[in-house]
Scaffold this motif. Structure first.
Motif, mmCIF file in Angstrom:
data_model
loop_
_atom_site.group_PDB
_atom_site.id
_atom_site.type_symbol
_atom_site.label_atom_id
_atom_site.label_comp_id
_atom_site.label_asym_id
_atom_site.label_seq_id
_atom_site.Cartn_x
_atom_site.Cartn_y
_atom_site.Cartn_z
ATOM 1 N N VAL A 340 -6.173 14.243 -64.960
ATOM 2 C CA VAL A 340 -5.678 12.916 -64.611
ATOM 3 C C VAL A 340 -5.629 12.065 -65.876
ATOM 4 N N VAL A 342 -6.008 8.751 -66.935
ATOM 5 C CA VAL A 342 -6.547 7.504 -66.397
ATOM 6 C C VAL A 342 -5.856 6.304 -67.021
ATOM 7 N N LEU A 345 -2.601 5.887 -65.249
ATOM 8 C CA LEU A 345 -2.886 5.455 -63.880
ATOM 9 C C LEU A 345 -3.238 3.968 -63.849
ATOM 10 N N ASN A 377 -10.324 13.745 -59.487
ATOM 11 C CA ASN A 377 -9.475 13.586 -58.314
ATOM 12 C C ASN A 377 -8.622 12.340 -58.495
ATOM 13 N N ARG A 378 -7.317 12.526 -58.581
ATOM 14 C CA ARG A 378 -6.417 11.421 -58.883
ATOM 15 C C ARG A 378 -6.442 10.354 -57.791
ATOM 16 N N GLN A 379 -6.428 10.776 -56.518
ATOM 17 C CA GLN A 379 -6.382 9.817 -55.417
ATOM 18 C C GLN A 379 -7.611 8.928 -55.403
ATOM 19 N N ALA A 382 -7.652 6.546 -58.386
ATOM 20 C CA ALA A 382 -6.718 5.452 -58.150
ATOM 21 C C ALA A 382 -7.301 4.430 -57.180
#
Length: 493
Positions: A340, A342, A345, A377-379, A382
């Motif tokens: 990910v 970050v 994001l 974990n991207r979700q 976020a």
């Protein structure tokens, strides 16, 4: 006494101390600094064992040497008493006759005799002359003589007693103590070898024990890390030794089994209750919305229904957040992970919330690296960033400032969201991360006190550290995430 086949040539000028041999003192070395408790324990065991063995062997050596000295002195005393008896019975002539008969005693028994006048002139005995290094006024002396043997001249140590006879004559009676000295030397050598071998064995045992303890502690620590990451199925290793560690591990494993069963039951109950409540809440919301579409509703009824609808929305959001926190804290084994960015994001989410911030004249900016990649974990990451931004925008007054930043140093990624709002008192910064905890000043604000709790749960899952700092003024939330959270990634199935 020792028996040899040699003839005395002359007395030597060399003399040794009549006391016990000097074994020397132990050399004290600076102890290395040990950081591990097992290493310090092993070193302490080695030192105690070495000192104990050294004391025992040293005591054995000195006691043996003392017994040998007493035996030699007893033989010399007996010989002196016999010669004094001869002198008492027959006078000087009888004593000289006895010494002549025993002059060859050196070759058979290692006996040494010498009778001299007051001026040192020898009258009888098997010594050529009085040893120059020996004072006549000492009771017991030790000196060395050179005797010819098959291989040449050999130095022999002698222990002797000196007696003063009437007429100012002096009688020296002694014996060869070469075998005793050799035995004492062998005892010293055996003592040194024994101490060395004992220290070596103690060192090997201590190092082996220290390694075993460190290995078991590392295994327990690794298992505990996995359990804290959410893998409640892990158990502490139990070895066939059945020692205290195994007993402790077995007790902890039984406790973990109980905790796992209770946690699973609570999780199942909570999930079921959450899902069961979602249906009725959704149907109630739909009915209220349909009723609001009918014409002819009284204003007070419409206001009541709209307020009820707002409360339902709040209950649904609270219930959804609670369910998300519970799932985040309990999904350490099956959370999907990926690389990910970050930084990207955070920039995307800042751009998404800039219009909302602009409506309240709040400055929302991103500063930091353009790329900061970690495994996670991207979700969930976020959701954590969203909660931090919403929390800052919510509490910062109009005209305030919110800044998000991401920095990477190769080993960790630091995510920060800072504002110039009222901040959080230092005494409340730890408990504010717990669910449903709100400050008294914020009671009038809409919310449930779950935003930072969800952020903390996401950070726990990623083995990250979260810290609330004073931004002077305002609040600075800092999250330090490891680039490779091994406990998270290793539990992915």
């Amino acid at each position: 006494m020792a028996a040899t086949s040699s003839t005395i040539i002359q007395s030597s000028e060399r003399m040794t101390d009549a006391g016990r041999p000097d074994t020397g003192g132990p050399k004290t070395r600076p102890r290395p600094r040990m950081r591990l408790s097992t290493s310090r324990l092993a070193m302490l065991f080695i030192v105690i064992f070495a000192v104990g063995v050294t004391l025992v062997l040293t005591a054995v050596y000195f006691l043996t040497a003392r017994v040998l000295d007493q035996e030699v002195d007893a033989v010399i005393n007996s010989e002196v008493n016999n010669l004094v008896d001869d002198y008492s019975r027959g006078g000087l002539l009888q004593l000289i006759s006895t010494l002549h008969r025993r002059a060859d005693g050196w070759g058979r028994t290692g006996a040494v005799y010498l009778l001299v006048e007051s001026n040192g002139f020898p009258l009888a005995g098997n010594l050529a002359r009085w040893p120059q290094v020996v004072s006549r006024y000492n009771d017991w002396v030790e000196f060395e003589i050179d005797a010819s043997e098959a291989g040449g001249a050999v130095s022999h140590p002698v222990r002797a007693q000196i007696i003063r006879l009437p007429g100012n004559r002096w009688l020296l009676v002694g014996t060869d103590i070469l075998d005793r000295s050799r035995l004492a030397s062998r005892l010293r050598t055996a003592m040194f070898w024994g101490v060395g071998a004992s220290v070596l064995l103690a060192t090997l045992f201590g190092l082996s024990y220290s390694r075993r303890i460190r290995r078991r502690v590392r295994a327990v620590a690794a298992t505990c890390e996995s359990i804290m990451a959410g893998d409640l199925s892990r158990r502490l290793p139990v070895e066939p030794a059945h020692d205290e560690f195994d007993a402790l591990a077995a007790a902890v494993n039984r406790m973990l089994e109980t905790i796992e069963q209770q946690t699973e039951m609570l999780r199942t109950t909570f999930d079921s209750a959450a899902h069961d409540l979602r249906g009725p809440l959704y149907r109630a919301r739909v009915r209220i919305e349909e009723s609001l579409q009918h014409e002819g509703l009284a204003d007070n009824v419409r206001e009541t229904m709209e307020a009820t609808l707002a409360e339902l929305d709040r209950v649904q959001r609270t219930l959804g957040t609670l369910l998300q926190i519970a799932q985040t804290d309990g999904r350490g084994r099956d959370v999907p992970t990926e690389d990910v960015d970050v930084a990207a994001l955070a920039r995307e989410l800042v751009e998404l919330y800039q219009p909302e911030a602009g409506n309240r004249n709040i400055s929302l900016d991103y500063r930091g690296d353009t790329t900061a990649i970690l495994h996670g974990n991207r979700q969930l990451l976020a959701q954590a960033v969203v909660n931090l931004l919403e929390n800052a925008i919510k509490y910062v007054p109009d005209g305030g400032k919110v800044e998000a930043s991401v920095r990477s140093d190769g080993n960790a990624v630091t995510l920060c969201v800072a504002d110039n709002g009222p901040g959080i008192p230092e005494a409340d910064r730890t408990r504010i991360l717990q669910p449903f905890v709100r400050l008294e000043r914020d009671r009038d604000q809409v919310g449930s006190g779950l935003g930072l709790s969800l952020v903390a749960a996401v950070m726990r899952l990623h083995r990250a550290a979260i810290e609330l700092l004073d931004n002077r003024p305002g609040l600075r939330v800092q999250c330090v995430l490891p680039v490779q959270p091994q406990r998270l990634s290793s539990n992915v199935t």
